[in-house]
Design an enzyme around this catalytic site. Structure first.
Site, PDB file in Angstrom:
ATOM      1  N   ASP A  69       0.860  -1.194   0.000  1.00 12.51           N
ATOM      2  CA  ASP A  69       0.000   0.000   0.000  1.00 12.51           C
ATOM      3  C   ASP A  69       0.894   1.242   0.000  1.00 12.51           C
ATOM      4  O   ASP A  69       1.677   1.448   0.927  1.00 12.51           O
ATOM      5  CB  ASP A  69      -0.873  -0.031   1.268  1.00 12.51           C
ATOM      6  CG  ASP A  69      -1.825   1.153   1.368  1.00 12.51           C
ATOM      7  OD1 ASP A  69      -1.635   2.162   0.650  1.00 12.51           O
ATOM      8  OD2 ASP A  69      -2.760   1.059   2.190  1.00 12.51           O
ATOM      9  N   SER A 150      -1.289  12.793 -13.044  1.00 15.85           N
ATOM     10  CA  SER A 150      -2.153  13.848 -12.526  1.00 15.85           C
ATOM     11  C   SER A 150      -3.579  13.674 -13.039  1.00 15.85           C
ATOM     12  O   SER A 150      -4.003  12.557 -13.381  1.00 15.85           O
ATOM     13  CB  SER A 150      -1.550  15.197 -12.949  1.00 15.85           C
ATOM     14  OG  SER A 150      -2.300  16.257 -12.410  1.00 15.85           O
ATOM     15  N   TYR A 164      -9.692  14.763  -3.870  1.00 19.51           N
ATOM     16  CA  TYR A 164      -8.891  14.209  -4.971  1.00 19.51           C
ATOM     17  C   TYR A 164      -8.216  15.344  -5.755  1.00 19.51           C
ATOM     18  O   TYR A 164      -7.016  15.286  -6.044  1.00 19.51           O
ATOM     19  CB  TYR A 164      -9.822  13.396  -5.874  1.00 19.51           C
ATOM     20  CG  TYR A 164      -9.209  12.838  -7.133  1.00 19.51           C
ATOM     21  CD1 TYR A 164      -8.483  11.654  -7.109  1.00 19.51           C
ATOM     22  CD2 TYR A 164      -9.392  13.479  -8.369  1.00 19.51           C
ATOM     23  CE1 TYR A 164      -7.940  11.122  -8.278  1.00 19.51           C
ATOM     24  CE2 TYR A 164      -8.857  12.961  -9.534  1.00 19.51           C
ATOM     25  CZ  TYR A 164      -8.134  11.778  -9.491  1.00 19.51           C
ATOM     26  OH  TYR A 164      -7.594  11.256 -10.650  1.00 19.51           O
ATOM     27  N   LYS A 168      -4.203  16.101  -6.311  1.00 15.80           N
ATOM     28  CA  LYS A 168      -3.538  16.111  -7.625  1.00 15.80           C
ATOM     29  C   LYS A 168      -2.869  17.464  -7.882  1.00 15.80           C
ATOM     30  O   LYS A 168      -1.809  17.517  -8.526  1.00 15.80           O
ATOM     31  CB  LYS A 168      -4.540  15.772  -8.733  1.00 15.80           C
ATOM     32  CG  LYS A 168      -5.034  14.335  -8.698  1.00 15.80           C
ATOM     33  CD  LYS A 168      -3.916  13.326  -8.961  1.00 15.80           C
ATOM     34  CE  LYS A 168      -4.454  11.918  -9.149  1.00 15.80           C
ATOM     35  NZ  LYS A 168      -3.405  10.925  -9.422  1.00 15.80           N
TER      36      LYS A 168
HETATM   37  N1  LIG Z   1      -9.485   6.859 -15.211  1.00 13.36           N
HETATM   38  C1  LIG Z   1      -9.515   8.149 -15.497  1.00 13.36           C
HETATM   39  O1  LIG Z   1     -10.408   8.629 -16.230  1.00 13.36           O
HETATM   40  C2  LIG Z   1      -8.455   9.064 -14.945  1.00 13.36           C
HETATM   41  C3  LIG Z   1      -8.537  10.435 -15.289  1.00 13.36           C
HETATM   42  C4  LIG Z   1      -7.543  11.296 -14.809  1.00 13.36           C
HETATM   43  C5  LIG Z   1      -6.516  10.789 -14.024  1.00 13.36           C
HETATM   44  N2  LIG Z   1      -6.467   9.458 -13.709  1.00 13.36           N
HETATM   45  C6  LIG Z   1      -5.346   8.977 -12.904  1.00 13.36           C
HETATM   46  O2  LIG Z   1      -4.747   7.885 -13.579  1.00 13.36           O
HETATM   47  C7  LIG Z   1      -4.137   7.010 -12.606  1.00 13.36           C
HETATM   48  C8  LIG Z   1      -4.587   5.577 -12.856  1.00 13.36           C
HETATM   49  O3  LIG Z   1      -5.991   5.524 -12.650  1.00 13.36           O
HETATM   50  P1  LIG Z   1      -6.885   4.312 -13.200  1.00 13.36           P
HETATM   51  O4  LIG Z   1      -8.106   4.942 -13.724  1.00 13.36           O
HETATM   52  O5  LIG Z   1      -6.064   3.404 -14.034  1.00 13.36           O
HETATM   53  O6  LIG Z   1      -7.278   3.600 -11.805  1.00 13.36           O
HETATM   54  P2  LIG Z   1      -7.727   2.099 -11.474  1.00 13.36           P
HETATM   55  O7  LIG Z   1      -8.122   1.358 -12.699  1.00 13.36           O
HETATM   56  O8  LIG Z   1      -8.701   2.206 -10.351  1.00 13.36           O
HETATM   57  O9  LIG Z   1      -6.353   1.439 -10.950  1.00 13.36           O
HETATM   58  C9  LIG Z   1      -5.767   1.920  -9.779  1.00 13.36           C
HETATM   59  C10 LIG Z   1      -4.552   1.068  -9.454  1.00 13.36           C
HETATM   60  O10 LIG Z   1      -3.931   1.613  -8.288  1.00 13.36           O
HETATM   61  C11 LIG Z   1      -3.842   0.604  -7.284  1.00 13.36           C
HETATM   62  N3  LIG Z   1      -3.931   1.274  -5.993  1.00 13.36           N
HETATM   63  C12 LIG Z   1      -4.956   1.990  -5.501  1.00 13.36           C
HETATM   64  N4  LIG Z   1      -4.649   2.427  -4.276  1.00 13.36           N
HETATM   65  C13 LIG Z   1      -3.401   1.984  -4.003  1.00 13.36           C
HETATM   66  C14 LIG Z   1      -2.540   2.099  -2.884  1.00 13.36           C
HETATM   67  N5  LIG Z   1      -2.928   2.755  -1.775  1.00 13.36           N
HETATM   68  N6  LIG Z   1      -1.313   1.523  -2.927  1.00 13.36           N
HETATM   69  C15 LIG Z   1      -0.922   0.839  -4.028  1.00 13.36           C
HETATM   70  N7  LIG Z   1      -1.696   0.703  -5.128  1.00 13.36           N
HETATM   71  C16 LIG Z   1      -2.922   1.260  -5.098  1.00 13.36           C
HETATM   72  C17 LIG Z   1      -5.005  -0.363  -7.614  1.00 13.36           C
HETATM   73  O11 LIG Z   1      -4.810  -1.672  -7.105  1.00 13.36           O
HETATM   74  P3  LIG Z   1      -5.296  -2.070  -5.592  1.00 13.36           P
HETATM   75  O12 LIG Z   1      -6.694  -1.558  -5.451  1.00 13.36           O
HETATM   76  O13 LIG Z   1      -5.166  -3.552  -5.535  1.00 13.36           O
HETATM   77  O14 LIG Z   1      -4.328  -1.388  -4.688  1.00 13.36           O
HETATM   78  C18 LIG Z   1      -4.897  -0.375  -9.131  1.00 13.36           C
HETATM   79  O15 LIG Z   1      -3.809  -1.190  -9.538  1.00 13.36           O
HETATM   80  C19 LIG Z   1      -4.527   7.564 -11.240  1.00 13.36           C
HETATM   81  O16 LIG Z   1      -3.470   8.358 -10.739  1.00 13.36           O
HETATM   82  C20 LIG Z   1      -5.727   8.444 -11.544  1.00 13.36           C
HETATM   83  O17 LIG Z   1      -5.880   9.465 -10.592  1.00 13.36           O
HETATM   84  C21 LIG Z   1      -7.425   8.585 -14.141  1.00 13.36           C
END
Ligand SMILES: NC(=O)c1ccc[n+]([C@@H]2O[C@H](COP(=O)([O-])OP(=O)(O)OC[C@H]3O[C@@H](n4cnc5c(N)ncnc54)[C@H](OP(=O)(O)O)[C@@H]3O)[C@@H](O)[C@H]2O)c1
Length: 249
Positions: A69, A150, A164, A168
């Protein structure tokens, strides 16, 4: 800020990607391993992480998983030590793991202080600790890239995205200050807003969004990895939108 070459020959380099079990982190792990990086993925839940590692090993290249974590301060030195033991010196660090805080997202007046603390702990303090653990060796080797993932919530004040978005915005500024303080060392920093992607995080935040309107994380990952390999335009400390980056040449 100085302009430096971003170009990194990824082949054989040690790379740590937090949040690597699914979504953008898993896609980045695949894209980096496919280009010859030695990849360490970090996420909390062991079983989806191991499934991703297995898939990358079967089709793309070298990958390892560390079930930790990023918000747990006792995990940071375990991650840094285990990653270096598995793949050697870490030249690329991607801070991709992130939490939204409780969903449905809440107005600030309804946000518990403890939830804001936890969001900042995972999204800002964890990345700060891990960079502290890994940037010293990068400075000694005279090379390294640190990517902060970000969001547009860092620059736009969307109601209900308060904790959030604050986290960021802080991450973006952490990126700038690291870049200013380590200018001239060969260690470079970039904040990348990936844009809206079809992932679990997006579904948790906006359950009624049409997935067809969202980017595939693998396409975003390809742009980011291409940028890390080929793009010389930006100064260390820059903030960039993935949609503005060139796709793989
Ligand atoms: N999706 C979007 O539209 C979007 C838009 C703008 C920015 N972002 C950014 O893009 C990045 C990736 O997002 P995503 O959409 O791919 O998210 P996601 O599909 O929910 O994946 C999140 C990943 O982070 C891990 N994680 C969460 N909390 C954690 C912790 N405390 N320690 C270690 N690992 C942790 C999760 O696994 P576990 O739960 O097993 O830990 C998972 O592998 C993030 O920084 C997000 O803020 C996403």
């Amino acid at each position: 800020m100085r302009t430096l070459s971003w170009t990194m020959d990824i082949r054989g380099k040690g790379a740590v990607v937090t949040g690597g079990s699914r979504g953008l982190g898993a896609a980045l792990g695949s894209a980096l391993a496919a280009r010859g990086a030695r990849v360490v993925l970090v996420a909390r839940e062991a079983s989806p992480l191991e499934a991703t590692v297995k898939r990358i090993r079967a089709s793309e290249g070298e990958a390892h998983g560390l079930a930790e974590d990023i918000g747990d301060k006792t995990a940071i030195h375990r991650i840094a030590g285990a990653a270096a033991a598995l793949v050697g010196p870490i030249d690329l660090l991607v801070h991709n793991a992130s939490t939204l805080g409780p969903v449905p997202l809440r107005l600030l007046l309804d946000t518990d202080c403890e939830d804001l603390e936890r969001t900042l702990g995972v999204n800002v303090v964890g990345p700060f600790r891990l960079t502290k653990a890994l940037a010293g060796p990068m400075v000694l080797r005279g090379r390294g890239i640190v990517v902060h993932v970000s969001s547009d919530a860092a620059t736009s004040a969307y109601p209900r995205w308060g904790s959030y978005g604050v986290s960021k915005a802080a991450l973006d500024h952490l990126n700038r200050v690291w870049a200013a303080e380590l200018a001239g060392t060969g260690v470079r920093f970039v904040s990348i807003d990936p844009g809206e992607m079809n992932t679990r995080m997006h579904a948790d935040a906006v359950p009624d969004a049409d997935p067809a309107t969202l980017a595939d994380p693998s396409q975003v990952a390809a742009r980011i990895v291409s940028f890390l390999q080929h793009d010389d335009r930006l100064p260390s400390g820059a903030r960039v939108e993935a949609a503005s980056l060139e796709a793989e040449p």
